[in-house]
Design an enzyme around this catalytic site. Structure first.
Site, short mmCIF file in Angstrom:
data_model
loop_
_atom_site.label_atom_id
_atom_site.label_comp_id
_atom_site.label_asym_id
_atom_site.label_seq_id
_atom_site.Cartn_x
_atom_site.Cartn_y
_atom_site.Cartn_z
N LYS A 117 0.87 -1.19 0.00
CA LYS A 117 0.00 0.00 0.00
C LYS A 117 0.90 1.23 0.00
CE LYS A 117 -4.06 1.99 2.13
NZ LYS A 117 -3.62 3.36 2.23
N ARG A 138 -8.27 12.00 -6.94
CA ARG A 138 -9.43 11.30 -6.42
C ARG A 138 -10.51 12.28 -5.96
NH1 ARG A 138 -9.25 7.21 -1.40
NH2 ARG A 138 -8.59 9.07 -0.33
S1 IVH Z 1 -6.67 -0.35 -4.42
C1 IVH Z 1 -11.00 0.09 -5.02
N1 IVH Z 1 -4.10 -0.74 -4.16
O1 IVH Z 1 -4.90 3.58 -0.65
C2 IVH Z 1 -9.66 -0.07 -4.40
N2 IVH Z 1 -5.05 1.25 -3.31
O2 IVH Z 1 -6.68 3.88 1.62
C3 IVH Z 1 -8.93 1.16 -4.48
N3 IVH Z 1 -3.42 2.76 -2.30
O3 IVH Z 1 -7.48 5.22 -2.38
C4 IVH Z 1 -7.58 1.12 -4.10
N4 IVH Z 1 -1.65 1.53 -2.66
O4 IVH Z 1 -5.03 5.75 -3.01
C5 IVH Z 1 -5.15 0.07 -3.92
N5 IVH Z 1 -1.83 -1.17 -4.01
C6 IVH Z 1 -2.87 -0.37 -3.79
C7 IVH Z 1 -2.71 0.86 -3.15
C8 IVH Z 1 -3.84 1.65 -2.91
C9 IVH Z 1 -2.10 2.67 -2.17
C10 IVH Z 1 -4.21 3.90 -1.83
C11 IVH Z 1 -5.27 4.38 -2.80
C12 IVH Z 1 -6.57 4.24 -2.05
C13 IVH Z 1 -6.10 4.33 -0.64
C14 IVH Z 1 -7.11 3.75 0.31
#
Ligand code: IVH
Length: 673
Positions: A117, A138
């Site tokens: 993440k 976003r």
């Molecule tokens: S998936 C529908 N994958 O974390 C799923 N998000 O706390 C959307 N983020 O808004 C996100 N690394 O900005 C996804 N490998 C990753 C990510 C990630 C960072 C962020 C993203 C999201 C936020 C949520």
């Protein structure tokens, strides 16, 4: 808070969360830690679950957070950009999985994709026929800000996708971030330009994305990792998440390399445990892992909760970088510019593998607004190489014995009455010879932002101060290899090398010395302006406030503090000594008394000039007393246009500002030489 009126409690939590959201998303200046935010968020969620009547439609629990900035064009997302639910423990991760299994039996056997993440800012990129056409933040999840120009300045993001198996229209979603090393460099550059350092890479990235000036976005060295493909028109390149990541990589989009697919929740838990201690070792900020159902068809069936988070993914967060400990005392130090710098003395606590005993408390306003008291249990965070910071107290753990802190009225080092200039958050010790300032000043003097003396770091400076070999900046130039050899850690060779490095620093240009002196408000930019205009230190010392302020970019604050520095008997004596020692007295290539035909003129360069590079043109204009600005305004004297001149030319014409070519510029410059 228990026992209080739940409606009032919900309203208070909502207000606090809204405030935190605004600070985080709109002002890029977080006020509370993520952990504290999550606590408040969960408290509100629990209240709303227990009292459904309290769940208002506009509650922060229903939205992603952050409204689009007023000054940027808005853009609606074709498909909402969601947030993620968090699991802070293994149990919470297993609970998430269990719930999914109950919803859809296939999940029990489903493969899970695990990835890092990335702690940056979410970004949506639209490609049509493989060409980047739009970049959108976003925002609140439904509507974001259109920032295509800034996105094009991010080197990592392909303007055209490689290969040919991409859908005709698609969105690539991912995270914009600034790597740790790049962030440190950005802050060093900012310091050299006399700007405040940026708080953390995430906010620096979010701020840069929304900066009005793409050059600022470029300066911040943004990078990008893609993690999602949304097909708008055409055929999906894969039917699994890892297949999508592979497609992204084929198309030339960077994908964080540590992603894996595991067989089930047990393997996912084991993988997460393995990451808990390593996640902070990545070259960029990451605060956990994201676990996703790998099968895209199953993802679609599981769907979304309340338009906010998908069911099919969860963030396993490792919030270990902050810890709670007792604030034993507040120590007052004096920074290099004389600003009072309160430092927290803490009961030793382990954070991210390091024992922390001191942390910065920023300034007295921060202490007051967060109501930090001596004796409080405070939350301390440490991220990467950054100095640990006190975030705020845990008010629920107060005993009543905590003592509010009073900033001192007098400098603890020089005894001088402290002053607080209007509009500033800190008090200052006005005594330029204050011994409290010496260390920080000397460290700055020899640093890269100053005279850049190789081999003289903070520890060496401390050693020289403690040995009474150096009291002020001029003393460095009196050091001999013989005296240095007496000190611990010096051998013949290192002593000789340092003396040589110090001797080399005498030849630095005047602007480096001006910036090195740490005169309040005189950062690298002002130092260059002054050095180019006046040429020698003597000329600057003789200049009146009026002479100084005649320069564009030098206002009363700079001229005032510079005059003060030159007139104070102590600092004047330092300048005399530096002169006698021949340290950086002149700016090469500037004839202080030479003709300066562009004095006070403001020029803007646009397009490609036939012979001069932009840097050469700028240097010659500045040497002739002119100023180069990047944007055309009513104050602009003339626009120098080359081939392929763009908007600036149009703007100059609209404002009726003179437009000249390179030949004319050279004619005007020649009158100087
Ligand atoms: S998936 C529908 N994958 O974390 C799923 N998000 O706390 C959307 N983020 O808004 C996100 N690394 O900005 C996804 N490998 C990753 C990510 C990630 C960072 C962020 C993203 C999201 C936020 C949520």
């Amino acid at each position: 808070m228990s026992g209080a009126d739940p409606a009032a409690e919900a309203a208070a939590l909502r207000a606090e969360l809204e405030r935190a959201n605004r600070a985080y998303y709109e002002l890029d200046a977080p006020e509370i830690s993520d952990a504290e935010y999550d606590r408040l968020f969960r408290a509100l969620q629990a209240l709303e679950a227990a009292h459904p009547a309290l769940a208002t439609a506009d509650s922060p629990t229903r939205r992603v957070g952050g409204a689009p900035a007023e000054y940027l064009p808005k853009a609606r997302h074709a498909v909402p950009m969601l947030s993620l639910d968090n699991a802070f423990t293994t149990e919470e991760l297993r609970d998430w999985h269990q719930k999914l299994v109950r919803l859809d039996g296939r999940v029990a056997e489903a493969a899970l994709a695990l990835e890092v993440k990335i702690d940056g800012a979410a970004l949506s990129l639209t490609y049509e026929d493989g060409i980047l056409v739009r970049g959108v933040t976003r925002g609140n999840g439904t509507e974001g800000e259109e920032i295509t120009a800034n996105v094009r300045s991010i080197g990592d993001i392909p303007l055209r996708l490689d290969g040919s198996d991409w859908p005709a229209r698609l969105e690539i979603r991912g995270e914009v971030y600034i790597g740790r090393a790049a962030f440190a460099r950005v802050n060093r550059d900012r310091e050299a330009r006399g700007l405040e350092p940026l708080q953390n890479p995430r906010n620096a990235a979010a701020g840069a994305l929304r900066a009005l000036d793409p050059a600022e976005a470029r300066r911040r060295r943004l990078a990008f990792f893609g993690y999602q493909v949304v097909v708008l028109d055409g055929t999906a390149p894969a039917d699994t998440h890892d297949g999508m990541l592979a497609a992204l990589a084929r198309w030339g989009v960077p994908v964080e390399p540590h992603h894996v697919v595991v067989d089930g929740i047990d393997d996912a838990v084991a993988a997460c445990d393995g990451w808990a201690t390593r996640i902070r070792d990545l070259a960029f900020d990451a605060d956990g892992l994201v676990i996703k159902i790998n099968d895209l068809a199953v993802q679609v069936e599981l769907g979304v909760v309340g338009n906010r988070v998908p069911r099919w993914a969860i963030a396993r967060k490792f919030p270990a970088e902050s810890a709670f400990t007792r604030l034993l005392d507040i120590e007052v130090n004096i920074g290099r510019t004389g600003a009072l710098a309160p430092t927290a003395i803490l009961e030793p606590v382990r954070i991210g593998g390091v024992t922390v005993t001191r942390a910065t408390l920023h300034n007295e306003d921060v202490i007051a607004s967060r109501d930090v008291r001596i004796g409080d249990v405070v939350e301390v965070i440490r991220s990467g190489d950054v100095i640990p910071k006190v975030l705020g107290p845990d008010r629920s753990r107060r005993t009543g014995a905590e003592v509010p802190w009073q900033p001192p009225t007098h400098c603890p080092f020089s005894g001088t009455l402290l002053v607080r200039p209007e509009g500033e958050a800190a008090r200052y010790c006005p005594d330029p010879r204050c011994p409290g300032r010496a260390y920080e000043q000397l460290v700055h003097f020899v640093s890269r932002a100053g005279l850049d003396i190789e081999g003289l770091g903070p520890e060496r400076v401390r050693q020289l101060l403690d040995a009474h070999l150096v009291r002020d900046a001029a003393d460095f130039f009196t050091l001999t290899a013989d005296t240095l050899r007496e000190l611990e850690g010096f051998a013949d060779q290192s002593a000789a090398a340092l003396v040589q490095a110090i001797a080399a620093a005498r030849e630095r240009p005047l602007h480096a010395l001006l910036a090195a002196l740490g005169i309040r408000h005189v950062g690298a930019t002002a130092a260059k302006l002054l050095a180019r205009r006046f040429g020698t230190l003597d000329a600057i010392r003789e200049a009146t406030a009026q002479d100084l302020e005649a320069l564009d970019g030098i206002g009363p604050a700079i001229s005032g503090s510079l005059r003060e520095f030159c007139e104070d008997p102590g600092t004047a004596a330092l300048l005399d000594r530096l002169r006698a020692l021949g340290v950086a007295q002149e700016e090469a290539g500037v004839q202080a008394d030479g003709p300066r035909p562009l004095d006070g003129q403001i020029l803007v360069l646009t397009g490609t000039l036939p012979t001069l590079s932009r840097a050469e043109a700028t240097q010659r204009i500045e040497a002739a007393g002119g100023v180069v600005k990047s944007a055309v305004s009513r104050k602009t004297t003339a626009v120098v246009a080359g081939s392929e001149a763009g908007d600036k030319l149009a703007k100059a014409e609209a404002l009726g500002i003179e437009v000249i070519d390179e030949a004319e510029l050279l004619r005007r410059l020649d009158r100087a030489e």
